[in-house]
Design a protein around this motif. Structure first.
Motif, short mmCIF file in Angstrom:
data_model
loop_
_atom_site.label_atom_id
_atom_site.label_comp_id
_atom_site.label_asym_id
_atom_site.label_seq_id
_atom_site.Cartn_x
_atom_site.Cartn_y
_atom_site.Cartn_z
N LYS A 72 -43.96 -2.19 63.70
CA LYS A 72 -42.92 -3.13 63.27
C LYS A 72 -42.12 -2.53 62.12
CE LYS A 72 -42.26 -7.82 61.52
NZ LYS A 72 -42.90 -9.07 61.13
N ARG A 73 -42.81 -1.92 61.16
CA ARG A 73 -42.13 -1.30 60.02
C ARG A 73 -41.27 -0.13 60.47
NH1 ARG A 73 -46.28 0.12 55.62
NH2 ARG A 73 -44.41 0.91 54.64
N ALA A 74 -41.73 0.63 61.48
CA ALA A 74 -40.95 1.74 62.02
C ALA A 74 -39.67 1.21 62.67
CB ALA A 74 -41.77 2.53 63.03
N ASP A 75 -39.78 0.13 63.43
CA ASP A 75 -38.60 -0.49 64.04
C ASP A 75 -37.62 -0.97 62.98
OD1 ASP A 75 -39.44 -0.09 66.65
OD2 ASP A 75 -40.34 -2.08 66.84
N GLN A 76 -38.13 -1.56 61.91
CA GLN A 76 -37.26 -2.03 60.84
C GLN A 76 -36.51 -0.88 60.17
OE1 GLN A 76 -40.11 -4.17 58.45
NE2 GLN A 76 -39.57 -6.14 59.38
N ALA A 77 -37.19 0.24 59.97
CA ALA A 77 -36.56 1.41 59.36
C ALA A 77 -35.46 1.96 60.27
CB ALA A 77 -37.60 2.49 59.06
N LYS A 137 -54.08 -5.01 64.73
CA LYS A 137 -53.13 -5.57 63.79
C LYS A 137 -52.44 -4.50 62.95
CE LYS A 137 -54.77 -7.97 60.37
NZ LYS A 137 -55.34 -9.01 59.50
N ASP A 138 -53.22 -3.52 62.47
CA ASP A 138 -52.65 -2.47 61.62
C ASP A 138 -51.63 -1.63 62.39
OD1 ASP A 138 -54.18 -3.29 59.49
OD2 ASP A 138 -55.78 -1.83 59.88
N ARG A 139 -51.95 -1.29 63.62
CA ARG A 139 -51.02 -0.50 64.44
C ARG A 139 -49.74 -1.28 64.71
NH1 ARG A 139 -50.09 0.87 70.11
NH2 ARG A 139 -49.61 3.09 70.19
N LYS A 140 -49.89 -2.55 65.01
CA LYS A 140 -48.74 -3.40 65.29
C LYS A 140 -47.82 -3.49 64.05
CE LYS A 140 -47.77 -7.82 67.48
NZ LYS A 140 -48.35 -9.03 68.03
N LEU A 141 -48.42 -3.59 62.88
CA LEU A 141 -47.66 -3.67 61.63
C LEU A 141 -46.89 -2.36 61.38
CD1 LEU A 141 -46.92 -5.20 59.04
CD2 LEU A 141 -48.97 -4.24 58.01
N LEU A 142 -47.55 -1.22 61.61
CA LEU A 142 -46.87 0.06 61.43
C LEU A 142 -45.70 0.22 62.39
CD1 LEU A 142 -49.90 2.47 60.91
CD2 LEU A 142 -48.23 1.76 59.20
N LEU A 154 -44.28 6.59 60.22
CA LEU A 154 -44.98 5.37 60.58
C LEU A 154 -45.44 5.39 62.03
CD1 LEU A 154 -42.73 2.81 58.70
CD2 LEU A 154 -45.11 3.34 58.16
N ARG A 155 -44.59 5.91 62.92
CA ARG A 155 -44.97 6.00 64.34
C ARG A 155 -46.12 6.98 64.54
NH1 ARG A 155 -42.12 2.83 67.35
NH2 ARG A 155 -39.98 2.35 66.87
N ASP A 156 -46.11 8.08 63.79
CA ASP A 156 -47.23 9.03 63.87
C ASP A 156 -48.54 8.38 63.40
OD1 ASP A 156 -45.60 11.01 64.86
OD2 ASP A 156 -45.35 12.03 62.92
N GLU A 157 -48.46 7.63 62.31
CA GLU A 157 -49.65 6.93 61.82
C GLU A 157 -50.14 5.91 62.85
OE1 GLU A 157 -49.91 5.16 57.92
OE2 GLU A 157 -48.55 6.68 57.11
N ALA A 158 -49.20 5.19 63.47
CA ALA A 158 -49.58 4.18 64.45
C ALA A 158 -50.21 4.82 65.68
CB ALA A 158 -48.35 3.37 64.86
N ALA A 159 -49.74 6.01 66.05
CA ALA A 159 -50.30 6.69 67.22
C ALA A 159 -51.76 7.08 67.00
CB ALA A 159 -49.47 7.92 67.54
N ALA A 160 -52.13 7.28 65.75
CA ALA A 160 -53.51 7.67 65.45
C ALA A 160 -54.47 6.49 65.47
CB ALA A 160 -53.56 8.35 64.08
N LEU A 161 -53.92 5.28 65.46
CA LEU A 161 -54.77 4.08 65.44
C LEU A 161 -54.95 3.53 66.85
CD1 LEU A 161 -53.22 2.18 62.39
CD2 LEU A 161 -55.31 3.53 62.42
N ARG A 194 -33.78 9.62 55.20
CA ARG A 194 -35.04 9.11 54.65
C ARG A 194 -35.60 7.98 55.50
NH1 ARG A 194 -32.06 9.18 49.74
NH2 ARG A 194 -32.33 6.94 49.59
N LEU A 195 -34.72 7.10 55.99
CA LEU A 195 -35.17 6.01 56.86
C LEU A 195 -35.73 6.56 58.17
CD1 LEU A 195 -32.35 3.36 56.37
CD2 LEU A 195 -34.75 3.09 55.75
N ASN A 196 -35.04 7.53 58.75
CA ASN A 196 -35.52 8.11 60.01
C ASN A 196 -36.85 8.84 59.81
OD1 ASN A 196 -33.39 7.18 61.58
ND2 ASN A 196 -32.13 8.94 61.11
N ASP A 197 -36.98 9.56 58.70
CA ASP A 197 -38.25 10.23 58.40
C ASP A 197 -39.39 9.23 58.25
OD1 ASP A 197 -36.95 12.66 58.49
OD2 ASP A 197 -36.91 12.94 56.30
N GLU A 198 -39.09 8.14 57.57
CA GLU A 198 -40.10 7.09 57.37
C GLU A 198 -40.52 6.49 58.71
OE1 GLU A 198 -42.65 4.40 55.26
OE2 GLU A 198 -41.77 6.35 54.81
N ALA A 199 -39.55 6.25 59.60
CA ALA A 199 -39.85 5.70 60.92
C ALA A 199 -40.75 6.65 61.71
CB ALA A 199 -38.57 5.41 61.69
N LEU A 200 -40.43 7.95 61.67
CA LEU A 200 -41.26 8.93 62.38
C LEU A 200 -42.66 8.98 61.80
CD1 LEU A 200 -38.75 11.90 62.83
CD2 LEU A 200 -39.71 10.43 64.61
#
Length: 66
Positions: free
Chosen positions: A42-47, A35-40, A24-31, A16-22
Motif C-alpha cells: 500500500k505504501r509503495a502504491d502511495q509513493a 498484514k505487514d506485506r499488505k501495508l508495504l 518497499l516492493r522489494d521488502e514486500a516480496a521477501a515477506l 526519491r519517490l520511485n526509489d522508495e516504491a521499489l
C-alpha cells in the motif's frame, strides 16, 4: 529562533519517490502474505501515485483553473 538545517538532495523528488516504491516492493516480496506485506504494498502504491501527481503538477501543460 533556531534555523532549520537545509538538506541538498542529489535526486529529484520523483526519483526519491520511485526509489522508495521499489524498496518497499522489494521488502514486500521477501515477506509471506499478511498484514505487514499488505501495508508495504500500500505504501509503495502511495509513493508511485505521489510521483505521478508531482509529474502532473510540474508539467508545462497544466493550466490553472478558470
Amino acid at each position: 529562533m533556531n534555523q532549520r538545517a537545509r538538506v541538498k538532495h542529489e535526486k529529484t523528488f520523483q526519483q526519491r519517490l520511485n526509489d522508495e516504491a521499489l524498496h518497499l516492493r522489494d521488502e514486500a516480496a521477501a515477506l509471506t502474505s499478511g498484514k505487514d506485506r499488505k501495508l508495504l504494498l500500500k505504501r509503495a502504491d502511495q509513493a508511485e501515485k505521489a510521483s505521478r501527481i508531482d509529474a502532473w503538477l510540474s508539467s508545462s501543460g497544466l493550466r490553472p483553473p478558470t
